[in-house]
Design a protein around this motif. Structure first.
Motif, PDB file in Angstrom:
ATOM      1  N   THR A   2      -3.025  84.659 -11.094  1.00  0.00           N
ATOM      2  CA  THR A   2      -3.323  86.062 -11.375  1.00  0.00           C
ATOM      3  C   THR A   2      -2.037  86.892 -11.401  1.00  0.00           C
ATOM      4  N   LYS A   3      -2.221  88.118 -11.864  1.00  0.00           N
ATOM      5  CA  LYS A   3      -1.132  89.082 -11.851  1.00  0.00           C
ATOM      6  C   LYS A   3      -0.567  89.240 -10.433  1.00  0.00           C
ATOM      7  N   GLN A   4      -1.485  89.252  -9.450  1.00  0.00           N
ATOM      8  CA  GLN A   4      -1.053  89.422  -8.055  1.00  0.00           C
ATOM      9  C   GLN A   4      -0.226  88.225  -7.587  1.00  0.00           C
ATOM     10  N   ASP A   5      -0.611  87.025  -8.046  1.00  0.00           N
ATOM     11  CA  ASP A   5       0.178  85.832  -7.668  1.00  0.00           C
ATOM     12  C   ASP A   5       1.626  85.975  -8.103  1.00  0.00           C
ATOM     13  N   LEU A   6       1.803  86.475  -9.306  1.00  0.00           N
ATOM     14  CA  LEU A   6       3.161  86.612  -9.832  1.00  0.00           C
ATOM     15  C   LEU A   6       3.919  87.704  -9.074  1.00  0.00           C
ATOM     16  N   LYS A   7       3.229  88.797  -8.791  1.00  0.00           N
ATOM     17  CA  LYS A   7       3.846  89.870  -7.988  1.00  0.00           C
ATOM     18  C   LYS A   7       4.252  89.360  -6.612  1.00  0.00           C
ATOM     19  N   ASP A   8       3.347  88.616  -5.982  1.00  0.00           N
ATOM     20  CA  ASP A   8       3.630  88.092  -4.635  1.00  0.00           C
ATOM     21  C   ASP A   8       4.821  87.134  -4.677  1.00  0.00           C
ATOM     22  N   CYS A   9       4.852  86.326  -5.708  1.00  0.00           N
ATOM     23  CA  CYS A   9       5.960  85.382  -5.863  1.00  0.00           C
ATOM     24  C   CYS A   9       7.281  86.137  -5.940  1.00  0.00           C
ATOM     25  N   HIS A  10       7.273  87.217  -6.732  1.00  0.00           N
ATOM     26  CA  HIS A  10       8.506  87.994  -6.897  1.00  0.00           C
ATOM     27  C   HIS A  10       8.964  88.586  -5.561  1.00  0.00           C
ATOM     28  N   THR A  11       8.009  89.140  -4.819  1.00  0.00           N
ATOM     29  CA  THR A  11       8.337  89.702  -3.507  1.00  0.00           C
ATOM     30  C   THR A  11       8.898  88.619  -2.588  1.00  0.00           C
ATOM     31  N   ARG A  12       8.279  87.444  -2.654  1.00  0.00           N
ATOM     32  CA  ARG A  12       8.666  86.335  -1.779  1.00  0.00           C
ATOM     33  C   ARG A  12      10.105  85.888  -2.033  1.00  0.00           C
ATOM     34  N   ILE A  13      10.474  85.774  -3.301  1.00  0.00           N
ATOM     35  CA  ILE A  13      11.804  85.206  -3.595  1.00  0.00           C
ATOM     36  C   ILE A  13      12.915  86.259  -3.652  1.00  0.00           C
ATOM     37  N   THR A  14      12.535  87.534  -3.681  1.00  0.00           N
ATOM     38  CA  THR A  14      13.544  88.592  -3.843  1.00  0.00           C
ATOM     39  C   THR A  14      14.758  88.469  -2.912  1.00  0.00           C
ATOM     40  N   PRO A  15      14.571  88.121  -1.639  1.00  0.00           N
ATOM     41  CA  PRO A  15      15.772  88.023  -0.778  1.00  0.00           C
ATOM     42  C   PRO A  15      16.720  86.881  -1.164  1.00  0.00           C
ATOM     43  N   TYR A  16      16.239  85.969  -1.983  1.00  0.00           N
ATOM     44  CA  TYR A  16      17.036  84.761  -2.263  1.00  0.00           C
ATOM     45  C   TYR A  16      17.625  84.731  -3.663  1.00  0.00           C
ATOM     46  N   GLY A 155       8.753  82.735 -14.011  1.00  0.00           N
ATOM     47  CA  GLY A 155       8.155  83.891 -14.678  1.00  0.00           C
ATOM     48  C   GLY A 155       8.677  85.227 -14.167  1.00  0.00           C
ATOM     49  N   THR A 156       9.299  85.220 -12.989  1.00  0.00           N
ATOM     50  CA  THR A 156       9.748  86.498 -12.435  1.00  0.00           C
ATOM     51  C   THR A 156      10.930  87.096 -13.211  1.00  0.00           C
ATOM     52  N   ALA A 157      11.636  86.264 -13.981  1.00  0.00           N
ATOM     53  CA  ALA A 157      12.723  86.827 -14.809  1.00  0.00           C
ATOM     54  C   ALA A 157      12.111  87.763 -15.856  1.00  0.00           C
ATOM     55  N   ALA A 158      11.040  87.309 -16.512  1.00  0.00           N
ATOM     56  CA  ALA A 158      10.384  88.148 -17.520  1.00  0.00           C
ATOM     57  C   ALA A 158       9.673  89.334 -16.867  1.00  0.00           C
ATOM     58  N   LEU A 159       9.142  89.120 -15.667  1.00  0.00           N
ATOM     59  CA  LEU A 159       8.515  90.237 -14.941  1.00  0.00           C
ATOM     60  C   LEU A 159       9.535  91.355 -14.742  1.00  0.00           C
ATOM     61  N   GLU A 160      10.723  91.004 -14.278  1.00  0.00           N
ATOM     62  CA  GLU A 160      11.775  92.026 -14.082  1.00  0.00           C
ATOM     63  C   GLU A 160      12.164  92.668 -15.417  1.00  0.00           C
ATOM     64  N   LEU A 161      12.276  91.835 -16.433  1.00  0.00           N
ATOM     65  CA  LEU A 161      12.650  92.342 -17.760  1.00  0.00           C
ATOM     66  C   LEU A 161      11.622  93.366 -18.254  1.00  0.00           C
ATOM     67  N   LEU A 162      10.348  93.067 -18.018  1.00  0.00           N
ATOM     68  CA  LEU A 162       9.290  93.988 -18.450  1.00  0.00           C
ATOM     69  C   LEU A 162       9.211  95.224 -17.551  1.00  0.00           C
ATOM     70  N   GLU A 163       9.652  95.106 -16.316  1.00  0.00           N
ATOM     71  CA  GLU A 163       9.757  96.308 -15.482  1.00  0.00           C
ATOM     72  C   GLU A 163      10.830  97.242 -16.052  1.00  0.00           C
ATOM     73  N   ASP A 164      11.920  96.634 -16.526  1.00  0.00           N
ATOM     74  CA  ASP A 164      13.027  97.447 -17.057  1.00  0.00           C
ATOM     75  C   ASP A 164      12.735  97.960 -18.468  1.00  0.00           C
ATOM     76  N   GLN A 165      12.046  97.164 -19.271  1.00  0.00           N
ATOM     77  CA  GLN A 165      11.755  97.517 -20.670  1.00  0.00           C
ATOM     78  C   GLN A 165      10.273  97.239 -20.924  1.00  0.00           C
ATOM     79  N   GLN A 166       9.447  98.240 -20.669  1.00  0.00           N
ATOM     80  CA  GLN A 166       8.008  97.994 -20.638  1.00  0.00           C
ATOM     81  C   GLN A 166       7.388  97.691 -22.002  1.00  0.00           C
ATOM     82  N   ASP A 167       7.999  98.216 -23.064  1.00  0.00           N
ATOM     83  CA  ASP A 167       7.345  98.105 -24.365  1.00  0.00           C
ATOM     84  C   ASP A 167       7.948  97.035 -25.276  1.00  0.00           C
TER      85      ASP A 167
END
Lengths: 311, 311
Positions: A2-16, A155-167
């Motif tokens: 789910t969308k939440q799984d990907l969000k959680d993953c991003h939060t989890r790995i952010t310190p690393y 997938g978190t690389a694209a998640l960040e990319l879409l946070e920066d450039q939503q459209d």
């Protein structure tokens, strides 16, 4: 997933991981007639996006599993990623490598703290040796691309990319083992606004292109490409995601890869590895179709041997 | 020159330059035992800090002067900078180049819109040809480094660096014609807090080192260095500034330049030219003296011929 799984993953790995920058180039935009946003995973820790999936996969193990270490067989970026992610987490990493692997790659793994176990240079030997480590040490096996936690991490690389450039209307990635493009496809599905995902693949190892055509996982009989990170094949976990969420795969010639790589080096003054140039080569090749579009490209890594450049 | 002059210069050129990023590298910090902040002028427009001084010098001309164009003699980055800055401002640029200059450099100048006037490959011929253009066209001559407006322009890189990192204890730059280090020294004087400026210079062209020792402008009898941007000598306008505000110059061997360049390419995944590696080579060489210091390094440019690399 789910969308939440990907969000959680991003939060989890952010310190690393590093949140890598998104670069643009006026000149490359002019050449292509598009707006391109390059997500610079060549600036990621250990020099490639693989750090994301490796960190997530190790973090998802139980404390008991972590205490026994992890094992993978790879001679490329995933070996370095597992070594560094494991070291950051205080986990032991066993890296099975063919005895024929270049010294520079062995040194890189050692530099990041991985323990190398050499084996004869066949896939069977690599799998057998990994299996043996799993039995002897109780280490958890981690696959470089056919693993849900690895896919989410990538997938978190694209998640960040879409946070920066939503459209963004398209995101291009290379296709090798399928982990990056599957994760990217999930991120575009969950976080994009009708954002299509396109793979770039060398003609010389076009198993993913043929797999999407035939509907089953195809293999390569030869792997004669400069894009050494893309010689691997899709797996049963990432292929269904790719079938469902990837729009198309564009194939490119070897010279097109070298030309695209050189163009990025010369104009953007950044170092990318050959595999990393493949999606940009794909865009260059078919640029007429993408006029005035807003396009993200995941620059997957920057680990090259400067003593053996194709130009 | 005052603090306000430098501020005004920065405001003036801002529409024509990139505010370049400041990058850090955990590994390079570990190797040096310092905190290093790299000001990435290799990402500047046309690939080098020279864009700053060129833009300022042209902007400081009167409209009447601008209407007659500008002329310089250079086969390096300043030729490209004047071409691009002039083009951005709708000004005609005449670039006097030795007929022996590499085609790749001629192409770069043409690509940015400069008009090349070829001359025989001696300094005397270059100066005579420039003089002729000044007379014939009424074009204003712009010197690459011995010009107050150019010096102020080059100083804006350090001004931005000090805005981003206010408490730098040192800033390292290369020393060639002296424009960059003089401008940097002014910026550190006006905007730093006891921030010392140190030059890196190849032993092979150590005219600036010897000039600071002797108290007068020294020349090089040979210029056998890979750092091709640093073969020029100091001038009567920048030398007094350097004498007053530069703490010291550290000299490095050719192999130290190549090693420093390769380390930045491999670890930071960015492309810098040999001249640009010199101040980092200087820090590496004397790193014991700079333990735990907070250091800025101006990465001056990224224009290299990828077909002729030193590794």
């Amino acid at each position: 997933m789910t969308k939440q799984d990907l969000k959680d993953c991003h939060t989890r790995i952010t310190p690393y991981i590093h949140r890598t920058p998104v670069l643009t180039s006026r000149l490359l935009n002019e050449i292509c007639g598009t707006s391109i946003f390059f997500k610079c995973e060549n600036f990621q820790r250990m020099g490639a996006f693989k750090m994301r999936g490796a960190a997530n996969a190790i973090l998802q193990l139980t404390a008991a599993q972590q205490s026994k270490g992890v094992v993978t067989h790879s001679s490329g970026n995933f070996a370095q990623a597992i070594s560094l992610a494991a070291k950051s987490l205080g986990v032991k990493a066993y890296i099975v490598m063919p005895s024929t692997a270049p010294q520079v790659k062995k040194d890189a793994v050692k530099g990041y703290g991985g323990e190398i176990i050499e084996c004869p240079p066949t896939l069977q030997d690599r799998e057998n040796t990994s299996m043996q480590i799993q039995k002897e040490k109780g280490a958890a096996f981690l696959h470089p691309s056919n693993d849900l936690d690895v896919i989410l991490g990538q997938g978190t690389a694209a998640l960040e990319l879409l946070e920066d450039q939503q459209d963004l209307e398209y995101i291009f990635t290379p296709v090798g083992g399928g982990g990056l493009i599957a994760g990217t496809a999930l991120a575009a599905h969950f976080f994009g606004t009708n954002c299509k995902v396109i793979g770039g693949e060398p003609f010389e190892v076009d198993d993913a292109y043929r797999s999407l055509q035939s509907g089953k996982i195809e293999t390569n009989t030869s792997t004669n490409t400069i894009a050494d990170g893309l010689k691997t094949q899709l797996g049963d976990i990432n292929f269904p995601i790719i079938q469902k969420h990837v729009s198309e795969i564009i194939r490119v010639e070897e010279q097109e890869i070298v030309d695209a790589m050189k163009l990025i080096w010369e104009r953007m003054k950044i170092i990318i590895e050959p595999s990393c140039a493949v999606p940009f080569a794909a865009l260059l090749k078919d640029k007429e179709r993408f006029q005035n579009k807003k396009i993200g490209i995941v620059l997957s890594g920057g680990n090259v041997d400067l003593n053996h450049l194709p130009f």
